[in-house]
Design a protein around this motif. Structure first.
Motif, PDB file in Angstrom:
ATOM      1  N   GLY A  38      -4.610   3.716   8.558  1.00  0.00           N
ATOM      2  CA  GLY A  38      -3.448   3.180   9.212  1.00  0.00           C
ATOM      3  C   GLY A  38      -3.202   1.533   9.019  1.00  0.00           C
ATOM      4  N   LEU A  39      -3.437   1.305   7.802  1.00  0.00           N
ATOM      5  CA  LEU A  39      -3.234  -0.225   7.403  1.00  0.00           C
ATOM      6  C   LEU A  39      -2.274  -0.210   6.125  1.00  0.00           C
ATOM      7  N   ASP A  40      -1.618  -1.456   6.173  1.00  0.00           N
ATOM      8  CA  ASP A  40      -0.589  -1.770   5.075  1.00  0.00           C
ATOM      9  C   ASP A  40      -1.453  -1.533   3.886  1.00  0.00           C
ATOM     10  N   PRO A  41      -0.926  -0.890   2.722  1.00  0.00           N
ATOM     11  CA  PRO A  41      -1.672  -1.053   1.312  1.00  0.00           C
ATOM     12  C   PRO A  41      -1.988  -2.354   0.669  1.00  0.00           C
ATOM     13  N   GLU A  42      -1.094  -3.278   1.045  1.00  0.00           N
ATOM     14  CA  GLU A  42      -1.000  -4.717   0.263  1.00  0.00           C
ATOM     15  C   GLU A  42      -1.943  -5.577   0.980  1.00  0.00           C
ATOM     16  N   GLU A  43      -2.369  -4.962   2.333  1.00  0.00           N
ATOM     17  CA  GLU A  43      -3.415  -5.737   3.103  1.00  0.00           C
ATOM     18  C   GLU A  43      -4.779  -5.118   2.597  1.00  0.00           C
ATOM     19  N   VAL A  44      -4.879  -3.851   2.360  1.00  0.00           N
ATOM     20  CA  VAL A  44      -6.054  -3.350   1.700  1.00  0.00           C
ATOM     21  C   VAL A  44      -6.387  -3.915   0.363  1.00  0.00           C
ATOM     22  N   MET A  45      -5.422  -4.096  -0.436  1.00  0.00           N
ATOM     23  CA  MET A  45      -5.640  -4.634  -1.944  1.00  0.00           C
ATOM     24  C   MET A  45      -6.138  -6.061  -1.602  1.00  0.00           C
ATOM     25  N   ALA A  46      -5.282  -6.496  -1.193  1.00  0.00           N
ATOM     26  CA  ALA A  46      -5.518  -8.148  -0.679  1.00  0.00           C
ATOM     27  C   ALA A  46      -6.918  -8.457  -0.250  1.00  0.00           C
ATOM     28  N   ARG A  47      -7.594  -7.582   0.767  1.00  0.00           N
ATOM     29  CA  ARG A  47      -8.774  -7.748   1.272  1.00  0.00           C
ATOM     30  C   ARG A  47      -9.817  -7.398   0.204  1.00  0.00           C
ATOM     31  N   LEU A  48      -9.613  -6.393  -0.441  1.00  0.00           N
ATOM     32  CA  LEU A  48     -10.636  -5.979  -1.456  1.00  0.00           C
ATOM     33  C   LEU A  48     -10.619  -7.136  -2.845  1.00  0.00           C
ATOM     34  N   ARG A  49      -9.499  -7.526  -2.941  1.00  0.00           N
ATOM     35  CA  ARG A  49      -9.349  -8.680  -3.741  1.00  0.00           C
ATOM     36  C   ARG A  49     -10.230 -10.042  -3.373  1.00  0.00           C
ATOM     37  N   ARG A  50     -10.173 -10.167  -2.046  1.00  0.00           N
ATOM     38  CA  ARG A  50     -11.002 -11.411  -1.614  1.00  0.00           C
ATOM     39  C   ARG A  50     -12.312 -10.947  -1.385  1.00  0.00           C
ATOM     40  N   MET A  51     -12.810  -9.688  -1.208  1.00  0.00           N
ATOM     41  CA  MET A  51     -14.038  -9.372  -1.361  1.00  0.00           C
ATOM     42  C   MET A  51     -14.798  -9.375  -2.677  1.00  0.00           C
ATOM     43  N   ALA A  67      -3.862   5.613  -0.588  1.00  0.00           N
ATOM     44  CA  ALA A  67      -4.517   6.572   0.099  1.00  0.00           C
ATOM     45  C   ALA A  67      -5.522   6.159   1.206  1.00  0.00           C
ATOM     46  N   VAL A  68      -6.146   5.252   0.768  1.00  0.00           N
ATOM     47  CA  VAL A  68      -7.332   4.717   1.602  1.00  0.00           C
ATOM     48  C   VAL A  68      -6.451   4.036   2.921  1.00  0.00           C
ATOM     49  N   ALA A  69      -5.389   3.022   2.480  1.00  0.00           N
ATOM     50  CA  ALA A  69      -4.795   2.468   3.583  1.00  0.00           C
ATOM     51  C   ALA A  69      -4.121   3.613   4.679  1.00  0.00           C
ATOM     52  N   GLU A  70      -3.684   4.633   4.010  1.00  0.00           N
ATOM     53  CA  GLU A  70      -2.930   5.480   4.954  1.00  0.00           C
ATOM     54  C   GLU A  70      -4.002   6.104   5.742  1.00  0.00           C
ATOM     55  N   GLY A  71      -5.104   6.711   5.183  1.00  0.00           N
ATOM     56  CA  GLY A  71      -6.087   6.919   5.993  1.00  0.00           C
ATOM     57  C   GLY A  71      -6.626   6.041   7.028  1.00  0.00           C
TER      58      GLY A  71
END
Lengths: 166, 147
Positions: A34-47, A28-32
């Motif tokens: 306009g990002l790929d959900p996998e990228e949002v999750m990968a970036r959160l994991r990195r952070m 839902a965050v990714a859709e809001g």
């Protein structure tokens, strides 16, 4: 170089107030955004790995859980003793935040701050007494500042919300 | 709040997974369906038991800065000054405290150079001095409140 880039910053902006209560919150965050959900999750994991995200989960409201009394205990402690004593105060189970801060004489003589939580003011007083015993003669003076009103509590807003004016 | 809510509040103060269906994983851990996990956490948040649910960011590790400020506010001006201070988006929390320094607030900014600028603007807006008490060391313990 900033430890986070513009895309990270957008993710921070979209999640700092909380995650949506839907089965796929990161999607839902990714859709809001306009990002790929996998990228949002990968970036959160990195952070999370970098400590930029301290943790992900529930932040309880002290008051709602019955921890209705709190006192900001402040101490004038010998600087030389602080590296040894500070971590011991910070490790006490009823201390939520423990910091060394600058004195600002003459208005402010205290250099150690320890936020103490209890179910009533008597419990807070007793816990402040435990800190006093731990610090012993290294503490020259102390005070306890009880909060009388919450004037504002929005949590940290570290990045602008998506769509908010710059 | 029942026993399951209590377990959720105590057990989920960290470790919420980063995966496609994290509430399903939480449900599996707490013996709830995915829908129940979503509904219970939503109700805890909406009922005010949780003040937030999601990632907690560290401002300094993101390149930002946080500081604690104190002001001595004349009693007759207290509400007016509170409104003026709270109007700054950089003010994250603000508490009235029983002390000569009776207003304590936290500033959070994206760039450390902003701290003195914001303090200057608050002093200008209120006509009062702001004591800046930045963190010099942190004696860290992540408090896990028990419900």
């Amino acid at each position: 170089m900033s430890p986070i880039d513009a895309t990270d910053r957008r993710i921070v902006g979209a999640t700092q107030a909380g995650l949506p209560f839907v089965p796929r919150p990161y999607h839902a965050v990714a859709e809001g955004l306009g990002l790929d959900p996998e990228e949002v999750m990968a970036r959160l994991r990195r952070m999370l790995e970098a400590g930029i995200v301290r943790r992900i989960g529930a932040v309880p409201n002290h008051y709602a859980l019955g921890w209705t009394a709190n006192g900001m205990s402040v101490w004038d402690v010998d600087e030389g003793a602080l590296p040894g004593l500070g971590p011991k105060v910070g490790a006490l189970p009823f201390v939520s935040h423990c910091y060394r801060r600058p004195r600002r004489p003459p208005l402010w003589p205290y250099n150690l701050f320890a936020m103490v939580h209890g179910r009533d003011s008597g419990e807070v007083d007793a816990k402040v007494g435990e800190i006093a015993a731990l610090l012993g003669s290294s503490a020259r003076a102390h005070d306890v500042l009880v909060s009388t009103r919450i004037l504002k509590k929005t949590g940290l807003r570290l990045a602008r919300q998506e769509g908010a004016p710059a | 709040m029942d026993a399951i809510d209590r377990r959720l509040v105590n057990g989920l103060q960290g470790g919420f997974p980063i995966e496609e269906r994290p509430f399903a994983a939480v449900g599996a851990r707490f013996d709830l369906s995915e829908d129940e996990a979503v509904a219970r956490l939503k109700a805890l948040r909406e009922g005010g038991v949780l003040s937030r649910f999601g990632p907690m960011y560290d401002a300094e590790r993101m390149g930002g800065a946080v500081t604690l400020c104190a002001m001595r506010v004349p009693e007759e001006r207290f509400d007016e000054v509170a409104d003026a201070v709270n109007a700054f988006a950089e003010v994250a929390h603000n508490y009235a405290r029983a002390h000569a320094l009776n207003m304590w607030f936290v500033l959070a900014v994206g760039d450390p150079a902003e701290i003195p600028r914001v303090i200057g603007r608050i002093e200008w807006a209120t006509g009062l001095d702001v004591l800046d008490l930045p963190k010099l060391d942190e004696y860290f313990l992540d408090l896990r409140l028990s419900a």
